[in-house]
Scaffold this active site. Sequence first.
Site, PDB file in Angstrom:
ATOM      1  CB  SER A  48      -0.956  -0.013   1.188  1.00  0.00           C
ATOM      2  OG  SER A  48      -0.229  -0.247   2.367  1.00  0.00           O
ATOM      3  CB  SER A  91       6.688  -0.022   0.012  1.00  0.00           C
ATOM      4  OG  SER A  91       6.093  -1.290   0.198  1.00  0.00           O
ATOM      5  CE  LYS A 144       8.373  -2.081   2.590  1.00  0.00           C
ATOM      6  NZ  LYS A 144       7.864  -2.975   3.621  1.00  0.00           N
ATOM      7  CB  SER A 166      18.745 -10.731   2.067  1.00  0.00           C
ATOM      8  OG  SER A 166      17.540 -10.948   2.792  1.00  0.00           O
ATOM      9  CE1 TYR A 167      15.391 -10.750  -6.379  1.00  0.00           C
ATOM     10  CE2 TYR A 167      16.539 -12.842  -6.481  1.00  0.00           C
ATOM     11  CZ  TYR A 167      15.589 -11.980  -6.969  1.00  0.00           C
ATOM     12  OH  TYR A 167      14.827 -12.350  -8.037  1.00  0.00           O
ATOM     13  CG  ASP A 191       0.717  -7.817   7.058  1.00  0.00           C
ATOM     14  OD1 ASP A 191      -0.368  -8.443   7.007  1.00  0.00           O
ATOM     15  OD2 ASP A 191       1.126  -7.112   6.117  1.00  0.00           O
ATOM     16  CD  GLU A 248      -0.790 -13.248   0.557  1.00  0.00           C
ATOM     17  OE1 GLU A 248      -0.616 -13.857   1.648  1.00  0.00           O
ATOM     18  OE2 GLU A 248      -1.913 -12.990   0.109  1.00  0.00           O
ATOM     19  CG  ASP A 269       5.514  -6.056   4.446  1.00  0.00           C
ATOM     20  OD1 ASP A 269       5.883  -5.051   5.089  1.00  0.00           O
ATOM     21  OD2 ASP A 269       4.551  -6.041   3.668  1.00  0.00           O
TER      22      ASP A 269
HETATM   23  N1  ADE Z   1       9.767  -9.646  -2.859  1.00  0.00           N
HETATM   24  C1  ADE Z   1       9.592  -8.947  -1.737  1.00  0.00           C
HETATM   25  N2  ADE Z   1      10.696  -8.924  -0.998  1.00  0.00           N
HETATM   26  C2  ADE Z   1      11.619  -9.650  -1.665  1.00  0.00           C
HETATM   27  C3  ADE Z   1      12.948 -10.032  -1.388  1.00  0.00           C
HETATM   28  N3  ADE Z   1      13.581  -9.641  -0.277  1.00  0.00           N
HETATM   29  N4  ADE Z   1      13.575 -10.800  -2.283  1.00  0.00           N
HETATM   30  C4  ADE Z   1      12.945 -11.205  -3.403  1.00  0.00           C
HETATM   31  N5  ADE Z   1      11.684 -10.891  -3.700  1.00  0.00           N
HETATM   32  C5  ADE Z   1      11.024 -10.114  -2.836  1.00  0.00           C
END
Ligand code: ADE
Length: 322
Positions: A41, A43, A60, A109-110, A154, A158, A172
């Site tokens: 909402s 970001s 983010k 981190s990804y 939360d 998801e 999140d």
């Molecule tokens: N989508 C939301 N957060 C993410 C993250 N940290 N890495 C990969 N996809 C995402």
Amino acid sequence: MLKVHNYKHTTQINTNTKCPPLDTLNSKSGFVFGKCLGSGSYSTIVEARAKNSGTLYAAKIMNKNHIIKSKKLKYPEVERTALLRLDNHFIVKLASAFQDTENIFFILSYEENGDLFSLIEKNGVLSKQLAQFYAAELLLAIEFIHKNNILHRDIKPENILLDKDMHIKLSDFGSAKILDGNKEDHMNKTESTICDRKNIVSFTGTIEFIPPEILKGNQPEKGTDIWAFGCTIYQMLMGKPLFKDQNDLFTFQKVLNIEYELPSSLDLDAKDIISKIIVEIPEERLGCKKELELKEIKDHTFFKGISWIPLGMKQIQPPISD
Ligand code: ADE
């Protein structure tokens, strides 16, 4: 101008998300922003590759005007504080945070394997073994967060990302609450928008994982996250939310009345644990009794066979067949 690269990777992208035009973002940072991974909402999350190391992160991006207009000024600071405090195998990491005149950026981190929601969607339902495994990792994440005096508020599939080895990473923390902070702490999106039933129409998040006491406007406690944990177990095993009706207003009523069914096809241990978590009084939920805390959940037969210590050290691999 910001360069937009198309990186090759396999993450599933939610095509419903609205992303800002990336060329309007500040290119002076040390990152090259890539494709959109999702949006909330207030970001947007995009790929971000570090120019010096080539490492891929998830950025983010929070628009300052939007944050001010929607009166969410404290959210980024709370999220940053929570993430910096929470160094754990099962929680996303904040690598850095910075801002320009328009936006605040969190470099996270990804996590390359999408989220639990997409995994459930793809498979219909998860096996009891896999649901037990992910529920156990999630419980360790919640235990760590609560021990650090933070509520997530939360928790839902998801927001449970999957890392390169398919372990969970809770993400999140935009709705988190720091319990040792000021009592005047920020109102979160649930408190500020849905405690008045008429406001249900203006609520933008998902109410399926929010317990009745929060819908009634009471203060969140650890039981808030435990309720959402119970709802997540159900969704993994049944492929749909525990509380769901044709619209948010009806769903809202169902949650308030704790109106749910556990089908006969549902595993008996799962039925038992869910029915002991999804109860009206927060202190009566399994795992919410002060002296026992989450041990009560860990000892439940749903988790029979889980070796908690090696699991917490990420030494047990997810039971996934290729
Ligand atoms: N989508 C939301 N957060 C993410 C993250 N940290 N890495 C990969 N996809 C995402």
